[in-house]
Design an enzyme around this catalytic site. Structure first.
Site, PDB file in Angstrom:
ATOM      1  CD  GLN A  11      21.129  50.162  22.518  1.00 17.47           C
ATOM      2  OE1 GLN A  11      21.674  51.014  22.073  1.00 17.47           O
ATOM      3  NE2 GLN A  11      20.243  49.268  21.838  1.00 17.47           N
ATOM      4  CG  LEU A  12      14.930  53.705  27.544  1.00 20.21           C
ATOM      5  CD1 LEU A  12      15.397  54.753  26.900  1.00 20.21           C
ATOM      6  CD2 LEU A  12      13.487  53.180  26.883  1.00 20.21           C
ATOM      7  CE1 TYR A  61      13.906  35.826  25.133  1.00 14.61           C
ATOM      8  CE2 TYR A  61      13.403  36.807  22.962  1.00 14.61           C
ATOM      9  CZ  TYR A  61      13.844  35.757  23.709  1.00 14.61           C
ATOM     10  OH  TYR A  61      14.700  34.836  22.913  1.00 14.61           O
ATOM     11  CB  THR A 101       8.144  47.735  20.436  1.00 13.25           C
ATOM     12  OG1 THR A 101       8.581  47.412  19.240  1.00 13.25           O
ATOM     13  CG2 THR A 101       7.032  46.673  20.443  1.00 13.25           C
ATOM     14  CE1 TYR A 125      10.057  43.249  21.945  1.00 11.27           C
ATOM     15  CE2 TYR A 125       9.813  44.088  19.763  1.00 11.27           C
ATOM     16  CZ  TYR A 125      10.244  44.354  20.893  1.00 11.27           C
ATOM     17  OH  TYR A 125      10.323  45.629  21.469  1.00 11.27           O
TER      18      TYR A 125
END
Length: 286
Positions: A11-12, A61, A101, A125
């Site tokens: 997406q980015l 990931y 993130t 993550y």
């Protein structure tokens, strides 16, 4: 300016490539077969051959629940891959923009996290993304670590597309209402990333669209703007169990963006409106 984008099919990465071309930069986004981040030799060869001025590292990931089971794969991509890119970036003296993130924080309380708050990730993550941050900061001086949250873009799946798909067959939906963050439109984010790329004001940044909401409030606004008759019931995180723990507080303070002379991203409701228009246009073009 020459720019290399990793994860160009995501997406980015897709929007960074699109915005870079619009701005007239020499920009490449190799496929995963040409540029496998876990292949150190391939990463080194591609970067030293292309000689980019800036590397925008979007590849990661990101399957949060799956990461709890695929620990080695997650580590290989998010940690080792980032290390290989950072080493090559240093060798050719390129700037590195590392996409991180909100998951690097434990997600407690109700105050926005600042760039100076100490990360404490609660899942695989987040742990690997934070380890990636540490590698970047330890290897390089010319770096930007950009923490983002709740992204949506044209290329790929996201919460908005899921809600719109469900609205075709459901008129009542249960959506988590005690996790709060900022939806972030990749087109807006791509613009900011390329503004950073042209600067030398290095460091850690938080970058999301303005304003905060819960997932259930986000869903309500999606249906309102898309003119869908769907009733949203707000439920707790505990009522919607997932393999990986989610941060309940994903609020990120964006003051540093403004303090360093960059433009804050528009309000998330405005971003949603423009995104829905783009989705409509895409459907018409098919």
């Amino acid at each position: 300016m020459k720019i290399l984008v990793t994860g160009g099919s995501g997406q980015l990465g897709y929007d960074v490539l699109k915005e870079g071309k619009r701005k007239g930069f020499i920009i490449q986004a190799p496929s995963s077969s040409e540029f496998n981040v876990t292949n150190e030799e391939q990463v080194h060869k591609y970067i030293t051959t292309f000689q980019p001025d800036v590397i925008v590292h979007c590849a990661a990931y990101t399957a949060v629940d799956q990461a709890e089971d695929e620990v080695e794969k997650t580590y290989d991509i998010n940690v080792n891959g980032t290390k290989y890119i950072a080493i090559a970036a240093k060798e050719i003296d390129a700037k590195l923009i590392y996409i991180s993130t909100d998951y690097v924080f434990e997600g407690t309380g109700d105050q926005p996290y600042t760039e100076n708050d100490l990360p404490n990730p609660i899942g695989q993550y987040g742990k690997t993304k934070y380890e990636g941050e540490t590698i970047v900061a330890n290897h390089l001086e010319k770096y930007f670590i950009v923490r983002i949250s709740w992204v949506f873009g044209l290329n790929g799946n996201n919460f908005i597309k899921t809600m719109l798909r469900l609205s075709e067959t459901r008129d009542v939906l249960n959506v988590v209402g005690d996790q709060v963050g900022s939806p972030t439109y990749t087109a807006d984010l791509a613009y900011l990333l390329l503004e950073l790329a042209q600067s030398e004001i290095y460091g850690i940044y938080h970058a999301t669209n303005e304003g905060f909401c819960s997932w259930s409030e986000f869903a309500e606004e999606i249906f309102k703007q898309a003119h869908k008759e769907v009733t949203v019931h707000s439920i707790t995180t505990e009522e919607y169990p997932t393999k990986a723990a989610r941060p309940k507080n994903s609020r990120l303070s964006k003051n540093k963006i403004e303090e360093n002379g960059f433009r804050r991203l528009p309000k998330w409701q405005d971003a949603l409106s423009r995104y829905l228009t783009e989705l409509e246009e895409e459907v018409k073009e098919r």
